[in-house]
Design an enzyme around this catalytic site. Sequence first.
Site, PDB file in Angstrom:
ATOM      1  N   GLU A 165       0.690  -1.279   0.093  1.00 33.73           N
ATOM      2  CA  GLU A 165       0.028  -0.008   0.107  1.00 33.73           C
ATOM      3  C   GLU A 165       0.822   1.339  -0.180  1.00 33.73           C
ATOM      4  O   GLU A 165       1.018   2.098   0.927  1.00 33.73           O
ATOM      5  CB  GLU A 165      -0.805  -0.116   1.184  1.00 33.73           C
ATOM      6  CG  GLU A 165      -1.926  -1.107   0.998  1.00 33.73           C
ATOM      7  CD  GLU A 165      -3.007  -1.075   2.328  1.00 33.73           C
ATOM      8  OE1 GLU A 165      -2.926  -0.258   3.473  1.00 33.73           O
ATOM      9  OE2 GLU A 165      -3.778  -1.940   2.364  1.00 33.73           O
ATOM     10  N   GLU A 372      -5.066  -8.619   0.703  1.00 31.41           N
ATOM     11  CA  GLU A 372      -5.602  -8.322   1.794  1.00 31.41           C
ATOM     12  C   GLU A 372      -7.102  -8.123   1.864  1.00 31.41           C
ATOM     13  O   GLU A 372      -7.509  -7.586   0.642  1.00 31.41           O
ATOM     14  CB  GLU A 372      -5.205  -6.965   2.482  1.00 31.41           C
ATOM     15  CG  GLU A 372      -3.747  -7.097   3.195  1.00 31.41           C
ATOM     16  CD  GLU A 372      -3.114  -5.775   3.878  1.00 31.41           C
ATOM     17  OE1 GLU A 372      -4.250  -4.853   4.168  1.00 31.41           O
ATOM     18  OE2 GLU A 372      -2.137  -5.352   3.980  1.00 31.41           O
TER      19      GLU A 372
END
Length: 473
Positions: A165, A372
């Site tokens: 991320e 995720e």
Amino acid sequence: MPVRFPPGFLWGTATAAYQIEGAAREDGRGPSVWDTFSRTPGRTRGGDTGDVAADHYHRRAEDVRLMAGLGVTAYRFSVSWPRVQPTGRGPAVQKGLDFYRALVDDLLEHGITPALTLYHWDLPQALEDAGGWPHRDTAERFADYAGVVADALGDRVPYWITLNEPWCSAFLGYGSGVHAPGRTDPVDALRAAHHLNLAHGLAATALRARLPAAARIGIALNTCAVRARTGSGADLDARRRIDALANRVFTGPLLHGAYPDDLLAGTARLTDWSFVRAGDEAAVRRDPLDWLGVNYYAPTIVSAAGGGPGSSADDGHGASDHSPWPGAEDVSFHQQPGERTDMGWGVDPTGLYDLLTRWSREAPGLPLMVTENGAAYPDRPSPAGGAVHDARRVRYLHGHLSELHRAMTEGGADVRGYFLWSLLDNFEWAYGYAKRFGIVHVDYATQTRTPKASAHWYARLARSGVLPDLPGA
Ligand code: IFM
């Protein structure tokens, strides 16, 4: 018809070093930006830090046995850069590497495939002191570190993830300041985004030079399912602007070799992007991705400025006086109607379908993994017998896995695996220990692990490859 996934599909769980390891001052580990940030009063809820976290550094073997007992076939973990290189440069600390070597050995012994993330936000503090991600040299240091880890573990880890991320590292770390290091300069946020892209590219080249040909190199992006609140031209334009800053700032150079023109135009009053040097965009994809990791939790709903009742500057990433959206500070954000998780994020599995099919259309032939997905809910062990009835998490997972399956069957997406966030309750960054994402409950006073109902449900899926019905359905 049973919802059946293909044989060999990876059923994983995911964690990150700073969120679970603890042992912050042991075996030569240096401080990271998250140590500094969390020890600064007012930065995390209740002053929580990752000093002890879920004590995984000392409970590694028990945690691997726990996963094996659940039948998961893969585990995504991150290596702590400051445990390996305490100041972010120079020789590796052998004890740091030994910990990850032992973890990988334990996983392989239990038939669990390791997926290693090199960077999940714990920048060595010494590199931040030298300028951090807005400073170009950090990208070069990251490539060196990638080489060190590849030399130590390259013979036994098949899946490599350079960055987790990078949007959060750049825009929450240097834009809104709700993440470490807590800086709030929109141009620094854009510089950081570019240097993270460059870091990925340089690291991919360093990894490719060292890893066996079969190793697969990817990145985990929290690409954003951005939706316009209405079909008006102004709202659609707000969606385009947020899409540029959330998604295409990374997928532009990673997938297509260039930053999108509308991103450069939309931020032109802030910067001329001269920090992007000739050859940088090519370097980002000199060694192209072998696969793309998609992290998804909730959609993002936007409208043009002054979006009416219920609109706000709060995009769900934490309150700040500074926007994480350089050049699009005026865009309004809206809550998804209906059910929300304990993070306040709306529950909408169709966002996962949209993202998987979008990236599969934009990058034909590139395998995808969900790196995720999961939900925070506060359920605790019941006084009678200690079971944790997290029915809402089971529903959340069921909904998202159904959409994942639909993306593969109806949408043609080539998805190879799913990593549930998270194995254990852990340190949820600025929210400290208040938010529980684990399918295994952690009692932080005793470090007792208790698998929740969701863990038992996920175990049935991992063992059979068939989506179990919802209890009571
Ligand atoms: O806990 C985080 C993780 O570190 C990165 N992705 C989102 C998760 C939930 O907020």
